[in-house]
Design a protein around this motif. Structure first.
Motif, PDB file in Angstrom:
ATOM      1  N   CYS A  93       0.994  -1.088   0.033  1.00  0.00           N
ATOM      2  CA  CYS A  93       0.050   0.014  -0.203  1.00  0.00           C
ATOM      3  C   CYS A  93       0.888   1.354   0.080  1.00  0.00           C
ATOM      4  O   CYS A  93       0.831   2.303   0.815  1.00  0.00           O
ATOM      5  CB  CYS A  93      -1.071   0.088   1.289  1.00  0.00           C
ATOM      6  N   THR A  94       1.838   1.430  -1.005  1.00  0.00           N
ATOM      7  CA  THR A  94       2.605   2.449  -1.216  1.00  0.00           C
ATOM      8  C   THR A  94       2.518   2.935  -2.524  1.00  0.00           C
ATOM      9  O   THR A  94       1.930   2.314  -3.495  1.00  0.00           O
ATOM     10  CB  THR A  94       4.061   2.196  -0.790  1.00  0.00           C
ATOM     11  N   LEU A  95       3.483   3.770  -2.982  1.00  0.00           N
ATOM     12  CA  LEU A  95       3.714   4.165  -4.456  1.00  0.00           C
ATOM     13  C   LEU A  95       3.926   3.056  -5.121  1.00  0.00           C
ATOM     14  O   LEU A  95       3.729   3.134  -6.340  1.00  0.00           O
ATOM     15  CB  LEU A  95       4.435   5.593  -4.455  1.00  0.00           C
ATOM     16  N   ILE A  96       4.792   2.237  -4.596  1.00  0.00           N
ATOM     17  CA  ILE A  96       5.108   1.200  -5.504  1.00  0.00           C
ATOM     18  C   ILE A  96       3.764   0.236  -6.307  1.00  0.00           C
ATOM     19  O   ILE A  96       3.956  -0.342  -7.334  1.00  0.00           O
ATOM     20  CB  ILE A  96       5.788   0.162  -4.454  1.00  0.00           C
ATOM     21  N   ASP A  97       2.535   0.201  -5.571  1.00  0.00           N
ATOM     22  CA  ASP A  97       1.462  -0.380  -6.195  1.00  0.00           C
ATOM     23  C   ASP A  97       1.282   0.430  -7.324  1.00  0.00           C
ATOM     24  O   ASP A  97       0.447  -0.308  -8.298  1.00  0.00           O
ATOM     25  CB  ASP A  97       0.573  -0.430  -5.139  1.00  0.00           C
ATOM     26  N   PRO A 153      -1.858   7.877  -0.834  1.00  0.00           N
ATOM     27  CA  PRO A 153      -1.663   9.082  -1.288  1.00  0.00           C
ATOM     28  C   PRO A 153      -0.549   8.904  -2.208  1.00  0.00           C
ATOM     29  O   PRO A 153      -0.491   9.680  -3.448  1.00  0.00           O
ATOM     30  CB  PRO A 153      -1.407   9.929  -0.165  1.00  0.00           C
ATOM     31  N   GLY A 154       0.353   8.202  -1.730  1.00  0.00           N
ATOM     32  CA  GLY A 154       1.761   8.220  -2.680  1.00  0.00           C
ATOM     33  C   GLY A 154       1.645   7.342  -3.986  1.00  0.00           C
ATOM     34  O   GLY A 154       2.078   7.651  -4.995  1.00  0.00           O
ATOM     35  N   ALA A 155       0.791   6.667  -3.971  1.00  0.00           N
ATOM     36  CA  ALA A 155       0.182   5.878  -4.941  1.00  0.00           C
ATOM     37  C   ALA A 155      -0.689   6.601  -5.833  1.00  0.00           C
ATOM     38  O   ALA A 155      -0.354   6.505  -7.101  1.00  0.00           O
ATOM     39  CB  ALA A 155      -0.564   4.382  -4.610  1.00  0.00           C
ATOM     40  N   LEU A 156      -1.472   7.437  -5.481  1.00  0.00           N
ATOM     41  CA  LEU A 156      -2.017   8.413  -6.379  1.00  0.00           C
ATOM     42  C   LEU A 156      -1.284   9.391  -6.812  1.00  0.00           C
ATOM     43  O   LEU A 156      -1.612   9.637  -8.076  1.00  0.00           O
ATOM     44  CB  LEU A 156      -3.320   9.138  -5.457  1.00  0.00           C
ATOM     45  N   ALA A 157      -0.480   9.790  -6.102  1.00  0.00           N
ATOM     46  CA  ALA A 157       0.809  11.002  -6.814  1.00  0.00           C
ATOM     47  C   ALA A 157       1.572  10.402  -7.883  1.00  0.00           C
ATOM     48  O   ALA A 157       1.833  10.819  -8.785  1.00  0.00           O
ATOM     49  CB  ALA A 157       1.637  11.453  -5.667  1.00  0.00           C
TER      50      ALA A 157
END
Length: 186
Positions: A93-97, A153-157
């Motif tokens: 559940c991070t920008l990695i996703d 939020p990081g994944a959305l960004a």
């Protein structure tokens, strides 16, 4: 989620990048890399800075579209750098996703008409899927199950980055991308 300041940090980093571009003449991605690596706090600043640093090698500073192969390589290298430093994997559940599906799509898009649009769509799907995950890494992990139902939020960004790249470099395909408000609200 997490500290609740992600949006402010992101906006501040972009504002600082504009200042750097104006004062130093750096191209947009290089300015973003410098701003996020040097001036944006928290965990995500340096992670996004690493991604921007790698993307700067593939995204031209002029009006030309980035070469798909160069962008695929830069995305993969940026992803590897972010994973090396942050330690996250898909499902945390991070920008990695969002980054992994974007990188995989770009790598597989050899003869695709709109590789950035397809990468953006994959990143958006990955980002939205984080709403069903319990965060295991990053600041959102601090709130545990309270984060379920809210995309990371990081994944959305990260997804919005690829949406913006597609919007700029493949404007004819923009109608195939979700509106930014949809990404953040649903």
């Amino acid at each position: 989620m997490g500290d609740g300041d992600f949006g402010d940090n992101l906006a501040g980093g972009v504002r600082r990048a504009v200042e750097l571009a104006d004062t130093t003449g750096a191209d947009g991605m290089t300015a973003l890399a410098g701003a996020f690596l040097d001036d944006v706090g928290g965990t995500s600043g340096p992670l996004f800075g690493l991604l921007f640093q790698h993307l700067a090698s593939a995204v031209p500073s002029g009006d030309g579209a980035p070469d798909r192969a160069a962008l695929a390589t830069a995305t993969a290298e940026g992803l590897a750098a972010v994973q090396r430093v942050g330690g996250a994997v898909v499902g945390d559940c991070t920008l990695i996703d969002a980054l992994v599906p974007a990188a995989e799509t770009l790598a597989a898009a050899a003869d695709t008409e709109a590789p950035l649009t397809e990468a953006a769509q994959a990143a958006v799907r990955g980002a939205l899927a984080t709403a069903s995950l319990r965060p295991r890494r990053g600041r959102a992990s601090y709130v545990g199950d309270h984060a379920i139902g809210v995309p990371d939020p990081g994944a959305l960004a990260a997804a919005l980055l690829y949406v913006a790249l597609a919007d700029v470099h493949e404007p004819a395909t923009a109608t195939r991308l979700p509106a930014p408000g949809y990404i953040t609200l649903h």
